[in-house]
Write an enzyme that holds these catalytic residues in place. Structure first.
Site, short mmCIF file in Angstrom:
data_model
loop_
_atom_site.label_atom_id
_atom_site.label_comp_id
_atom_site.label_asym_id
_atom_site.label_seq_id
_atom_site.Cartn_x
_atom_site.Cartn_y
_atom_site.Cartn_z
N ASP A 228 -28.74 20.01 -29.99
CA ASP A 228 -29.24 21.28 -29.47
C ASP A 228 -30.72 21.02 -29.16
O ASP A 228 -31.33 20.08 -29.67
CB ASP A 228 -29.05 22.42 -30.46
CG ASP A 228 -29.17 23.78 -29.75
OD1 ASP A 228 -29.65 23.82 -28.60
OD2 ASP A 228 -28.79 24.81 -30.34
C1 BGC Z 1 -29.59 26.97 -27.69
C2 BGC Z 1 -28.45 26.31 -26.95
C3 BGC Z 1 -28.85 26.06 -25.52
C4 BGC Z 1 -30.12 25.23 -25.50
C5 BGC Z 1 -30.62 24.94 -24.10
C6 BGC Z 1 -30.89 26.22 -27.52
O1 BGC Z 1 -31.94 26.94 -28.06
O2 BGC Z 1 -29.27 27.05 -29.06
O3 BGC Z 1 -27.30 27.10 -27.02
O4 BGC Z 1 -27.81 25.43 -24.83
O5 BGC Z 1 -31.14 25.94 -26.18
O6 BGC Z 1 -31.12 26.09 -23.53
#
Ligand code: BGC
Length: 757
Positions: A228
């Site tokens: 993530d």
């Molecule tokens: C979120 C993800 C997301 C990623 C990219 C993160 O903060 O938890 O779900 O895909 O950011 O935006």
């Protein structure tokens, strides 16, 4: 076909290390000299959030269709529809030059307070797994990848970057992992995104057990694991644990650290090569799909309308809906003028167009007088004046439609909800309007359950319209006017109050950890356990028609676990209009070696029926429908015996039950050891065969020890009394009467049951 292994052999250490960390916030590092393409990824999950500036994390994204969020998607219970939606998402990804869509998210809704619940499907792992599988299949069938997220046990926003979710193995396997497992095994997502949090003390990004042992080895995941955004703490440790790609980039120091670790022998280069192999495989696969062009925004808007309409749930209807013959409709609530159709955070989409509820109502009833009042402010202030205005309008109308949207300051990625309540103003507004206008419909826009006890009895109809996507408003209008017969059903329980919810007392944790103390019992599993009333049960949803269930039957009343069984039921539309019913099959294990939830969803089907029509719905139940995860055997096991198949219209509305007998084909290793109790020996068939003959002897000897006459008088049950005592301890009491030392007796018996005698 690109020869990936040969490419890897031509890459320098620096190129390999760089490939495993993003080049920008959204792309991987290309290697021009070897023809290695970059891979571009974008959020996700219910529409594309494709940023033009690939170094930006949060600017306005390129226009894309905003479909309803996952709460609504799951409430369709319609995998085929999600497959179609997946096709559309892929078409948009192709047009926007995106190789992998960052979604779907399949985390469980452990508590209705979870800030990202709107992005997740369900409190039930089976339903979530089925919906995610369909969406992934739909997207990937067009040559665009997905990223199944957030792996794993990411169920809250409080301290989401650091908290340790403390969950026992069985709960992990039966509740928090199955949706991932189903999607990985069946739909084969190109990538999986790890979670930010720790799981039992280890970060999702460094969790060898989850990333390597379970995901890659046990489930056979062939894609790459991406972090993530910002979830990596120690790049070398994460690589070793199975985290292939770190995002976002660039992270020069991290790349250098990997190179140093390889050079100094702390990281086996084979581990790096394996990550590179996985990333290259996906990057080349994505590159095979020609990108560019446009997508059919109008067609996708129409599809978003269809999905929203199928997912809306008619929670309550005392006959007011569908609206007909009204001359004057008061439309109240700012969500009628400004659609609340999505949530805040990384899933926030720049829609191609947005339907406005008031306008859509007007378009369907041009001859009707429609008046509008704002009803509540955009912020958390309280305005009696807005309520008074609304009351005047409501009083003058034949019917009132109240559009109530849970504001983003109460529900978004990044923070959990503090309560289940609408705003104080919204509650006061509903109460005041309902008092003067008995014909009031409440239309809700929110991503997760809200409490309604303060007003539900005062209104005859409630429609849950969710974060409904950009075309949701027209779907609302279709449902209200009966152009569309609602068929959505809840994919999560609506509790009466926060204090009733499963995680209360273990939420949101603190001091670095959150204990999943409720174990297996989340959602309806918990309310079943507590025999507790709820506002609306899991699986609930009304229609403008009614359905009767009859003639439930099974393909075999006795069957082997590996063969499974098919359950069928006839469903009849007993009302006056065309409708769709969602039939649910829950399994109840009559007798189990370990505690099990009273019932668990293991199958469902959505069936369309004309008035008077009957169709047979058949649902196949396989091994896993009857199995549970045994933490000592470390595997899913079945136990021979009776099961009930409960066929229902919701978790609280079981219409038909069929009893069946399962024959387990498992030959499980014997778990008996020196500490095993009398009861454990006597309930294991192998143990019983060995101990049985001795047991009679033991029984008479213990009786002698306790004094037969007196014991008979108090009705002492030997098994109840001594069942939980290790056999060796029982024998110790009788040592004098035995020819052998108790420990030797037990050792001998163990040798026999383990086949070593
Ligand atoms: C979120 C993800 C997301 C990623 C990219 C993160 O903060 O938890 O779900 O895909 O950011 O935006």
């Amino acid at each position: 076909m690109t020869d990936i292994r040969s490419l890897i052999s031509q890459m320098t250490l620096a190129e390999k290390a760089a490939l495993c960390t993003g080049a920008t916030a959204w792309t991987t590092t290309p290697v021009e000299r070897l023809g290695i393409p970059e891979l571009l990824v974008s959020d996700g999950p219910h529409g594309l959030r494709r940023l033009e500036d690939l170094n930006a994390l949060g600017a306005e994204s390129l226009p894309a269709t905003c479909f309803p969020t996952a709460s609504c998607l799951a409430s369709t219970w319609d995998p085929d529809l999600l497959r179609t939606m997946g096709n559309a998402l892929a078409e948009e990804a192709i047009a926007l030059n995106v190789g992998v869509i960052l979604g779907p998210g399949v985390n469980m809704k452990r508590s209705p307070l979870g800030g990202r619940n709107f992005e997740y499907f369900s409190e039930d792992p089976y339903l979530a797994g089925e919906m995610a599988t369909a969406l992934i299949e739909g997207i990937q069938s067009k040559g665009v990848g997905t990223s199944l997220k957030h792996f794993a046990v990411n169920n809250q926003e409080f301290q989401r970057f650091s908290i340790s979710a403390e969950v026992d193995e069985r709960t992990l396997r039966e509740i928090y992992l199955p949706a991932f497992e189903t999607a990985v095994k069946r739909a084969r997502p190109w990538t999986v995104m790890c979670s930010y949090n720790k799981i039992n003390g280890t970060y999702g990004s460094e969790n060898t057990y989850l990333l390597t042992d379970i995901l890659k080895k046990e489930w056979g995941f062939e894609g790459f694991v991406v972090s993530d955004w910002g979830a990596v703490h120690d790049r070398v440790r994460s690589l070793a644990a199975g985290l292939d790609l770190e995002m976002p980039g660039p992270q020069d120091r991290r790349v250098a650290a990997v190179m140093t670790a390889v050079r100094e022998g702390q990281l086996d280069e084979a581990v790096l090569d394996e990550a590179v192999r996985r990333i290259l495989t996906v990057a080349f696969k994505a590159a095979q799909t020609p990108k560019g062009g446009t997508f059919d925004a109008a067609a996708h808007h129409a599809l978003a309308h269809k999905v929203a309409g199928e997912g809306m749930v008619l929670l309550k209807n005392d006959g007011l809906l569908p609206l007909r013959d009204q001359q004057h409709i008061a439309v109240i609530g700012r969500a009628a003028a400004e659609a609340h159709f999505q949530g805040g955070g990384s899933s926030h989409i720049n829609p191609t167009q947005v339907d406005v509820p008031f306008k859509e109502l007007k378009a369907r009833a041009p001859e009707v007088e429609l008046t509008y009042a704002e009803g509540y402010p955009a912020d958390d202030s309280f305005s009696q004046a807005l309520i008074d205005q609304a009351v005047v309008l409501a009083q003058a109308a034949d019917v009132t439609v109240l559009h109530i949207a849970l504001p983003s300051y109460k529900e978004s990625e990044g923070y959990d909800r503090k309560d289940l309540d609408l705003t104080a103003q919204q509650v006061a507004l509903i109460q005041a309007v309902a008092e003067v206008q008995p014909k009031t419909v409440v239309v809700l826009n929110n991503g997760a359950p809200v409490a309604m006890s303060a007003w539900i009895d005062a209104v005859p109809a409630v429609l849950e319209a969710w974060m409904m996507g950009q075309a949701g408003a027209s779907a609302i209008a279709d449902v209200l006017f009966g152009k569309l017969n609602p068929s959505g059903k809840l994919a999560e329980t609506y509790p009466l109050r926060l204090a009733d919810t499963p995680a209360v007392g273990n939420w949101p944790g603190g001091a670095g950890a959150v204990r999943y103390g409720e174990g297996l019992y989340i959602g309806y599993r918990y309310y079943d356990l507590k025999d507790m009333p709820v506002l609306f049960p899991f699986g609930h949803g009304l229609s403008y028609t009614t359905f009767a269930y009859s003639n439930a039957r099974v393909s075999a009343t006795t069957f082997k676990d590996v063969d499974g069984v098919t359950v069928s039921v006839d469903v009849t539309n007993t009302g006056a209009v065309v409708g769709q019913e969602i039939v649910q099959v829950y399994v109840h294990d009559a007798v189990a070696g370990l505690d099990r939830p009273a019932k668990e969803l293991k199958g469902f089907a959505k069936v369309a029926l004309a008035p008077g029509e009957t169709k047979t719905v058949s649902i196949a139940l396989g091994f896993r429908a009857f199995a549970y995860y045994h933490p000592e055997h470390k595997q899913w096991i079945t136990e021979s015996g009776a099961f009930d198949l409960l066929i229902g219209a919701s978790a609280a509305d079981i219409r038909q039950t069929v009893s069946v007998t399962l024959e387990s084909t498992l030959d499980l290793p014997c778990l008996l050891d020196t500490e095993s109790t009398l009861r454990e020996w006597m309930t294991d068939p192998r143990g019983q065969a060995v101990l049985g003959p001795l047991f009679a002897q033991i029984q008479s000897k213990t009786q002698a020890l306790f004094g037969g006459g007196e014991q008979a008088a108090i009705g002492l049950d030997m098994m109840e009394m001594l069942g939980d005592m290790p056999v060796v301890s029982v024998l110790m009491f009788l040592a004098r009467a035995l020819d052998q030392h108790p420990e030797d007796i037990v050792a001998g018996m163990l040798a026999q049951v383990h086949g070593k005698a």
